[in-house]
Write an enzyme that holds these catalytic residues in place. Structure first.
Site, PDB file in Angstrom:
ATOM      1  N   MET A 231       0.927  -1.168  -0.103  1.00 20.00           N
ATOM      2  CA  MET A 231      -0.007  -0.208   0.063  1.00 20.00           C
ATOM      3  C   MET A 231       0.897   1.171  -0.104  1.00 20.00           C
ATOM      4  SD  MET A 231      -3.475  -0.918   1.978  1.00 20.00           S
ATOM      5  CE  MET A 231      -2.926  -0.752   3.646  1.00 20.00           C
TER       6      MET A 231
ATOM      7  N   HIS B 289       9.529  -3.390   3.743  1.00 20.97           N
ATOM      8  CA  HIS B 289       9.172  -3.638   2.166  1.00 20.97           C
ATOM      9  C   HIS B 289      10.415  -4.162   1.342  1.00 20.97           C
ATOM     10  CE1 HIS B 289       5.757  -0.802   3.198  1.00 20.97           C
ATOM     11  NE2 HIS B 289       4.962  -1.854   2.749  1.00 20.97           N
TER      12      HIS B 289
ATOM     13  N   GLN C  62     -10.178  -2.424   2.550  1.00 22.82           N
ATOM     14  CA  GLN C  62      -9.897  -2.851   4.120  1.00 22.82           C
ATOM     15  C   GLN C  62      -9.679  -2.291   5.019  1.00 22.82           C
ATOM     16  OE1 GLN C  62      -6.138  -4.122   1.823  1.00 22.82           O
ATOM     17  NE2 GLN C  62      -5.013  -3.538   3.890  1.00 22.82           N
TER      18      GLN C  62
ATOM     19  N   GLN D 152      -2.928 -12.117   8.284  1.00 23.10           N
ATOM     20  CA  GLN D 152      -3.157 -11.762   6.720  1.00 23.10           C
ATOM     21  C   GLN D 152      -2.418 -12.875   6.336  1.00 23.10           C
ATOM     22  OE1 GLN D 152      -2.542  -7.716   4.722  1.00 23.10           O
ATOM     23  NE2 GLN D 152      -0.558  -8.332   4.511  1.00 23.10           N
TER      24      GLN D 152
ATOM     25  N   ARG E 115       2.403   2.905   9.325  1.00 25.65           N
ATOM     26  CA  ARG E 115       1.783   3.601  10.385  1.00 25.65           C
ATOM     27  C   ARG E 115       2.499   4.383  11.338  1.00 25.65           C
ATOM     28  NH1 ARG E 115      -2.461  -0.014   9.139  1.00 25.65           N
ATOM     29  NH2 ARG E 115      -4.213   1.130   8.854  1.00 25.65           N
TER      30      ARG E 115
END
Ligand code: PAF
Length: 253
Positions: free
Chosen positions: A28, A35, A59, A151, A185
């Site tokens: 995202m 990442h 989501q 997830q 976040r």
């Protein structure tokens, strides 16, 4: 690096690729070293690496959380170029959801527990967008971080349930020096919250039981969604102000 905003152009490009060894990292955006570790694993294990940048609205159970999600498209593209990515997909909502989300993938067990109990519909959104992206990219392997343990388990379950021809590769959580798991976040934490945040991982590691960890976190000022021990792992989610953090650790057997 090729950039595709148009999925029709991507599909034409994909058809022309002869390699079956395509690695895929769905993201995202707001990319960080976590990442990078997924991209590195893909670049090292495949002939080509494809990354998607798409903040998936389906989501998010709260509009404010979606609106506050960090975005840095130019910075992300620079990073992906430097990390050796071949193709990047940057679709918009209309392109990925031509059906307006009338069709979706739902799981009826694990997805309503843990994070799912606190974020209704979250995993329907995750599984639906991941299936769409797998169908578009047709990767041999796809890379997911172990930080999002639930997830990862649900994506593995979906791939098995629908006989999808892709290997799901889980990659270890990348942490700051003080133990805080990397997350897009984290940039939303105030300096005071950032100073508190490593206490989350510490409590998961140091406390004898999940209940003890939840109590220690509450006493330290975290708003605790849950801490639970499941299948040899301790998983938790907490809120610091408006920022939700998740983490998990392997339990010693
Ligand atoms: O882990 C994420 O960043 C997202 O949940 C994912 C897998 C890219 C789907 O939107």
């Amino acid at each position: 690096m090729n950039r595709f905003d148009d999925l029709g152009q991507w599909q034409a490009h994909r058809r022309a690729l002869r390699t079956g060894e395509l690695g895929f990292v769905p993201t995202m955006g707001a990319l960080h070293a976590g990442h990078r570790s997924l991209v590195e694993a893909s670049v090292n294990g495949n002939e080509r690496t494809v990354v998607s940048l798409f903040v998936n609205p389906t989501q998010f159970d709260q509009r404010a959380d979606l609106d506050a999600y960090p975005a840095d498209l130019d910075g992300d593209l620079d990073k992906l170029r430097a990390w050796g990515v071949d193709d990047v997909l940057v679709p918009d909502y209309g392109a990925l959801y031509p059906d307006g989300y009338r069709y979706r993938v739902a799981e009826s067990g694990l997805s309503s527990r843990l994070c799912g109990a606190h974020r209704p519909g979250h995993f329907d959104g995750v599984l639906s967008v991941v299936m769409k992206l797998f169908n578009l990219v047709r990767p041999a392997r796809a890379y997911f971080g172990e930080k999002d343990w639930q997830q990862l388990a649900l994506v593995r379950g979906m791939v098995e349930a629908f006989f999808m021809p892709v290997d799901i590769v889980g990659c270890p959580t990348v942490r700051e020096g003080d133990g805080l798991a990397l997350s897009s976040r984290n940039q939303r934490l105030s300096p005071a919250e950032r100073a508190m945040a490593p206490g989350f991982h510490r409590a998961l590691v140091q406390q004898a039981s999940a209940d003890d960890a939840a109590q220690a976190l509450q006493a330290a000022g975290f708003d605790v969604d849950y801490v639970e021990d499941i299948d040899g792992r301790r998983l938790g989610a907490v809120r610091l102000g408006s920022t939700r953090l998740i983490d998990n650790i392997a339990l010693e057997s």
